[in-house]
Structures are given as C-alpha cells and as structure tokens.
Design a protein around this motif. Sequence first.
Motif, PDB file in Angstrom:
ATOM      1  N   VAL A  58       0.857  -1.187   0.000  1.00  0.00           N
ATOM      2  CA  VAL A  58       0.000   0.000   0.000  1.00  0.00           C
ATOM      3  C   VAL A  58       0.888   1.230   0.000  1.00  0.00           C
ATOM      4  CG1 VAL A  58      -1.709   1.342   1.266  1.00  0.00           C
ATOM      5  CG2 VAL A  58      -1.917  -1.148   1.153  1.00  0.00           C
ATOM      6  N   CYS A  59       0.664   2.118  -0.956  1.00  0.00           N
ATOM      7  CA  CYS A  59       1.421   3.364  -1.062  1.00  0.00           C
ATOM      8  C   CYS A  59       0.531   4.529  -0.643  1.00  0.00           C
ATOM      9  CB  CYS A  59       1.901   3.559  -2.502  1.00  0.00           C
ATOM     10  SG  CYS A  59       2.651   5.181  -2.813  1.00  0.00           S
ATOM     11  N   GLU A  60       1.043   5.384   0.216  1.00  0.00           N
ATOM     12  CA  GLU A  60       0.288   6.529   0.709  1.00  0.00           C
ATOM     13  C   GLU A  60       1.252   7.654   1.060  1.00  0.00           C
ATOM     14  OE1 GLU A  60      -2.042   9.323   1.899  1.00  0.00           O
ATOM     15  OE2 GLU A  60      -3.012   7.493   1.140  1.00  0.00           O
ATOM     16  N   ARG A  61       0.899   8.896   0.692  1.00  0.00           N
ATOM     17  CA  ARG A  61       1.771  10.039   0.972  1.00  0.00           C
ATOM     18  C   ARG A  61       1.579  10.604   2.375  1.00  0.00           C
ATOM     19  NH1 ARG A  61      -0.420  14.774  -3.037  1.00  0.00           N
ATOM     20  NH2 ARG A  61       0.713  13.429  -4.495  1.00  0.00           N
ATOM     21  N   ASP A  62       0.399  10.350   2.979  1.00  0.00           N
ATOM     22  CA  ASP A  62       0.085  10.902   4.294  1.00  0.00           C
ATOM     23  C   ASP A  62       0.641   9.987   5.395  1.00  0.00           C
ATOM     24  OD1 ASP A  62      -1.816  11.015   6.773  1.00  0.00           O
ATOM     25  OD2 ASP A  62      -2.198  12.892   5.711  1.00  0.00           O
ATOM     26  N   ARG A  63       1.493  10.534   6.248  1.00  0.00           N
ATOM     27  CA  ARG A  63       2.163   9.738   7.273  1.00  0.00           C
ATOM     28  C   ARG A  63       1.172   9.114   8.249  1.00  0.00           C
ATOM     29  NH1 ARG A  63       6.303   6.879   7.364  1.00  0.00           N
ATOM     30  NH2 ARG A  63       7.298   8.531   6.137  1.00  0.00           N
ATOM     31  N   GLN A  64       0.140   9.846   8.632  1.00  0.00           N
ATOM     32  CA  GLN A  64      -0.819   9.303   9.589  1.00  0.00           C
ATOM     33  C   GLN A  64      -1.593   8.137   8.998  1.00  0.00           C
ATOM     34  OE1 GLN A  64      -2.862  13.017  10.487  1.00  0.00           O
ATOM     35  NE2 GLN A  64      -1.819  13.165  12.453  1.00  0.00           N
ATOM     36  N   ARG A  65      -1.907   8.198   7.721  1.00  0.00           N
ATOM     37  CA  ARG A  65      -2.607   7.075   7.089  1.00  0.00           C
ATOM     38  C   ARG A  65      -1.679   5.876   6.908  1.00  0.00           C
ATOM     39  NH1 ARG A  65      -7.104   9.734   2.929  1.00  0.00           N
ATOM     40  NH2 ARG A  65      -8.302  10.719   4.625  1.00  0.00           N
ATOM     41  N   LEU A  66      -0.409   6.124   6.649  1.00  0.00           N
ATOM     42  CA  LEU A  66       0.557   5.021   6.632  1.00  0.00           C
ATOM     43  C   LEU A  66       0.601   4.337   7.996  1.00  0.00           C
ATOM     44  CD1 LEU A  66       3.714   6.235   4.656  1.00  0.00           C
ATOM     45  CD2 LEU A  66       2.173   4.349   4.063  1.00  0.00           C
ATOM     46  N   ASP A  67       0.631   5.120   9.046  1.00  0.00           N
ATOM     47  CA  ASP A  67       0.638   4.555  10.399  1.00  0.00           C
ATOM     48  C   ASP A  67      -0.631   3.748  10.652  1.00  0.00           C
ATOM     49  OD1 ASP A  67       3.089   5.712  10.850  1.00  0.00           O
ATOM     50  OD2 ASP A  67       2.295   7.426  11.975  1.00  0.00           O
ATOM     51  N   PHE A  68      -1.765   4.224  10.133  1.00  0.00           N
ATOM     52  CA  PHE A  68      -3.029   3.499  10.276  1.00  0.00           C
ATOM     53  C   PHE A  68      -2.917   2.110   9.648  1.00  0.00           C
ATOM     54  CE2 PHE A  68      -7.134   2.158   8.624  1.00  0.00           C
ATOM     55  CZ  PHE A  68      -7.998   2.370   9.691  1.00  0.00           C
ATOM     56  N   ILE A  69      -2.358   2.034   8.442  1.00  0.00           N
ATOM     57  CA  ILE A  69      -2.201   0.742   7.766  1.00  0.00           C
ATOM     58  C   ILE A  69      -1.279  -0.162   8.569  1.00  0.00           C
ATOM     59  CG2 ILE A  69      -1.313  -0.411   5.704  1.00  0.00           C
ATOM     60  CD1 ILE A  69      -3.944   0.996   5.201  1.00  0.00           C
ATOM     61  N   ARG A  70      -0.159   0.363   9.009  1.00  0.00           N
ATOM     62  CA  ARG A  70       0.791  -0.463   9.758  1.00  0.00           C
ATOM     63  C   ARG A  70       0.207  -0.961  11.077  1.00  0.00           C
ATOM     64  NH1 ARG A  70       5.200   4.028   8.163  1.00  0.00           N
ATOM     65  NH2 ARG A  70       5.938   3.076   6.201  1.00  0.00           N
ATOM     66  N   ARG A  71      -0.613  -0.125  11.703  1.00  0.00           N
ATOM     67  CA  ARG A  71      -1.200  -0.490  12.990  1.00  0.00           C
ATOM     68  C   ARG A  71      -2.282  -1.553  12.841  1.00  0.00           C
ATOM     69  NH1 ARG A  71      -2.164   4.202  14.212  1.00  0.00           N
ATOM     70  NH2 ARG A  71      -4.422   4.456  13.897  1.00  0.00           N
ATOM     71  N   HIS A  72      -3.125  -1.421  11.836  1.00  0.00           N
ATOM     72  CA  HIS A  72      -4.271  -2.313  11.710  1.00  0.00           C
ATOM     73  C   HIS A  72      -4.003  -3.532  10.825  1.00  0.00           C
ATOM     74  CE1 HIS A  72      -7.308   0.104  13.821  1.00  0.00           C
ATOM     75  NE2 HIS A  72      -6.699   1.172  13.316  1.00  0.00           N
ATOM     76  N   TYR A  73      -3.038  -3.446   9.907  1.00  0.00           N
ATOM     77  CA  TYR A  73      -2.819  -4.532   8.949  1.00  0.00           C
ATOM     78  C   TYR A  73      -1.319  -4.837   8.865  1.00  0.00           C
ATOM     79  CZ  TYR A  73      -7.339  -2.481   7.957  1.00  0.00           C
ATOM     80  OH  TYR A  73      -8.594  -1.948   8.102  1.00  0.00           O
ATOM     81  N   PRO A  74      -0.767  -5.439   9.923  1.00  0.00           N
ATOM     82  CA  PRO A  74       0.685  -5.633  10.000  1.00  0.00           C
ATOM     83  C   PRO A  74       1.255  -6.544   8.922  1.00  0.00           C
ATOM     84  CG  PRO A  74      -0.458  -6.785  11.784  1.00  0.00           C
ATOM     85  CD  PRO A  74      -1.472  -5.915  11.127  1.00  0.00           C
ATOM     86  N   GLY A  75       0.425  -7.359   8.278  1.00  0.00           N
ATOM     87  CA  GLY A  75       0.927  -8.220   7.214  1.00  0.00           C
ATOM     88  C   GLY A  75       1.075  -7.527   5.875  1.00  0.00           C
ATOM     89  N   VAL A  76       0.666  -6.256   5.815  1.00  0.00           N
ATOM     90  CA  VAL A  76       0.720  -5.475   4.578  1.00  0.00           C
ATOM     91  C   VAL A  76       1.968  -4.593   4.596  1.00  0.00           C
ATOM     92  CG1 VAL A  76      -0.447  -3.639   3.284  1.00  0.00           C
ATOM     93  CG2 VAL A  76      -1.773  -5.516   4.294  1.00  0.00           C
ATOM     94  N   THR A  77       2.630  -4.461   3.459  1.00  0.00           N
ATOM     95  CA  THR A  77       3.783  -3.567   3.337  1.00  0.00           C
ATOM     96  C   THR A  77       3.285  -2.163   3.012  1.00  0.00           C
ATOM     97  OG1 THR A  77       5.174  -5.382   2.524  1.00  0.00           O
ATOM     98  CG2 THR A  77       5.947  -3.131   2.120  1.00  0.00           C
ATOM     99  N   ALA A  78       3.491  -1.227   3.923  1.00  0.00           N
ATOM    100  CA  ALA A  78       3.044   0.158   3.742  1.00  0.00           C
ATOM    101  C   ALA A  78       4.246   1.032   3.444  1.00  0.00           C
ATOM    102  CB  ALA A  78       2.320   0.652   4.991  1.00  0.00           C
ATOM    103  N   VAL A  79       4.197   1.779   2.336  1.00  0.00           N
ATOM    104  CA  VAL A  79       5.342   2.576   1.909  1.00  0.00           C
ATOM    105  C   VAL A  79       4.894   3.976   1.532  1.00  0.00           C
ATOM    106  CG1 VAL A  79       6.628   0.565   1.091  1.00  0.00           C
ATOM    107  CG2 VAL A  79       5.160   1.810  -0.505  1.00  0.00           C
ATOM    108  N   SER A  80       5.818   4.907   1.622  1.00  0.00           N
ATOM    109  CA  SER A  80       5.540   6.280   1.228  1.00  0.00           C
ATOM    110  C   SER A  80       5.618   6.418  -0.286  1.00  0.00           C
ATOM    111  CB  SER A  80       6.540   7.232   1.878  1.00  0.00           C
ATOM    112  OG  SER A  80       7.825   7.025   1.324  1.00  0.00           O
ATOM    113  N   GLU A  81       5.163   7.549  -0.782  1.00  0.00           N
ATOM    114  CA  GLU A  81       5.219   7.840  -2.206  1.00  0.00           C
ATOM    115  C   GLU A  81       6.650   7.767  -2.729  1.00  0.00           C
ATOM    116  OE1 GLU A  81       2.931  11.157  -4.934  1.00  0.00           O
ATOM    117  OE2 GLU A  81       3.887  11.809  -3.080  1.00  0.00           O
ATOM    118  N   GLN A  82       7.597   8.270  -1.941  1.00  0.00           N
ATOM    119  CA  GLN A  82       8.997   8.278  -2.361  1.00  0.00           C
ATOM    120  C   GLN A  82       9.598   6.872  -2.389  1.00  0.00           C
ATOM    121  OE1 GLN A  82       7.743  10.265   0.127  1.00  0.00           O
ATOM    122  NE2 GLN A  82       7.512  12.057  -1.224  1.00  0.00           N
TER     123      GLN A  82
END
Length: 344
Positions: free
Chosen positions: A197-221
Amino acid sequence: MLAYVYVSDGHFELMDKPEPSILKPGDAIVRVTLASICTSDLHIMHGFVPRAVPGITVGHEMVGIVEKTGPEVTKVKPGDRVAVNVETFCGKCFFCIHGYVNNCSDPDGGWALGCRIDGGQAEYVRVPFADQGLSRIPDNVSDSQALFTGDLLSTGFWATRISEISEEDTVLIIGAGPTGVCTLLCAMLRHPRRIIVCERDRQRLDFIRRHYPGVTAVSEQECRRAVMDLSLHSGADVVIEAAGTDESFRMAWECARPNAIVTIVAMYEKPQILPLPDMYGKNLIFKTGGVDGCDCDEILRLISEGRIDATPLITHTFPLSRIAEAYDLFGNRHDSVIKVAIRP
C-alpha cells in the motif's frame, strides 16, 4: 425533515424538506439511522460532477430501517434493517443482466442517489428499485459495521474482482484513504502473495501499519523501489489506483509489470493522459470506471462472518444538525480524520 442540500457549486445547506413518499411501485422509504460523507460528495460541492442536480439532498452512503414499500417490493418489508446501495438499477436492462449495473439504462439508474435524486444525508430517503438497491443487514451486524457496504466496500469488492487477483500476485494499492482501505480489505480475501500500500500521508501510513501488520506500507517516495524489490517480475502483477492525483495515475502504470492489470477506481478532478510512447511495450490492461455494486448481500455475509471489518475507518461521528462541521473536518482532513459517520 432535516436534509443536507446541494444549493449551488461550493454551497451546501441544511434545510427542512418534506419527507419523501412512494412514487413508483418498486420504491421503498428508508428512515436513515447512520450515514457518511464520501469524497464524491466533495466533488459535487466543488463543481466537478456536472450531472449533479442543484436542489437534491446529497449523500449515498447510508443504512437505515424500511418504513414503507411500494406494492412491487418483495425483498424487504417495513421494520427491516437495510444497507442502501450507492447505485439504483432496474435489474432488467442489457447492462443490469450482464452485471454492469453502474450503466443501468433506466433514467434513475446508476449513481442517482445524492447526485440526480435525493440522497441520504437526511432523516429519510426514497430508494427506487428497492429489491435491487436494499440489502437486509444480518442481526449480528451493527449499523457501523454495515455502513460502507453499499459504496466503499462494494467498490473494493468490485475492484479486486475485475483485477483478477491470484494467490501468486504482488498487488499494489495506491492510496490509503477510505476507498484504498476498503479495497485492501477485499484484496486480503484473495490471499495474494504480497500486498503493498502506497500513501503520501504519514498518519494514514501509520493506520495501515497499525491495523494490517501483514501489509507492506510505503511512502510515495519509497514506492517504486519497494515494488521492484518485493515483486517477482519487475513490477506489480496488479495495481489498483485509489488516490486520484496526476502523480498516482502515472505511478500506477510505471509500477506495473509488463502485461499487468491496472485498475483505476479513483475519481479525478481533471482528465488524465496516457503517454503511449512512454508505455510502449508494457502491454498493460487498463480497467476503469464506476463501481458495479452487485455484491452487497455477499459483502454483508462476509461482515457477519467476521471476514471484513471496516469500522476502524470511522474516526468521527456527528449529528445531522452539525453536518457542516463534519464536511469541514472531512474535506480539510483535520484531526486525522478518515471517515465521518452522520447520525440523523
């Protein structure tokens, strides 16, 4: 009754309107018990939906209780708790028969609620073609659990279905807003090899990491490099674009492997360009458009079985009397908002 009304571009207003009545034999009147604000409502507010009709009550994400039904309605009865489909569709035309209900040829077909006819950010809503547009909520499912059935979860379910995800695939979802998260929930049902999952917003990235630890969450960069490092074939096998920016549109095809499927579910505020010379040789399959919301009953079954839970998306709740505040919060992304529930 209280209703939030599209007056003109940039101007919504809370008004007193008459309660809706049965107009056609297939109609139902639903007392709204919980509604929500969609990014599409913001598009109407900003004047980016030309087919939206001034004077209509906005809102197409809602659940409620059936109050009245027309004589041709057989699927639901007064007293039933129901989820309302974002789309109204006749079930009989060429497009409906083939499952393309977003393109229903009836004048009230497709995305009508809250766009061309009165929607559900109100105390009551009339639902045409109620046998197609209403789904009974199982007794063990709350209003909050069912709230996103008719739009966001239908979009995610449809997007993952048409993306043909297999267990060998690396799937990239661009955007971790409400549509992206609901797409993620539905993609997880298909057990692909990896989801990024790619997301530019840091808080939404944290949301993904917190709720779905099996998913790789990365920034736009980080996205392009992560996709190349973690995929097996020089890019993602499936890309689902749910962000809706110029940058995310380009990223979607750049991060896809040759012969991949790129599914566009985002709504854009201006046209996008396919730079075909740059893409030459990738042989990509693009799938685009509005959701065909045919799967509400199946989605509610999955919610009832505990296999889908979108309730973490609800970060704020407002009464209908304060809906203007809710729009300001949601539209400006204050206070780490993801979705706002509206309680009439």
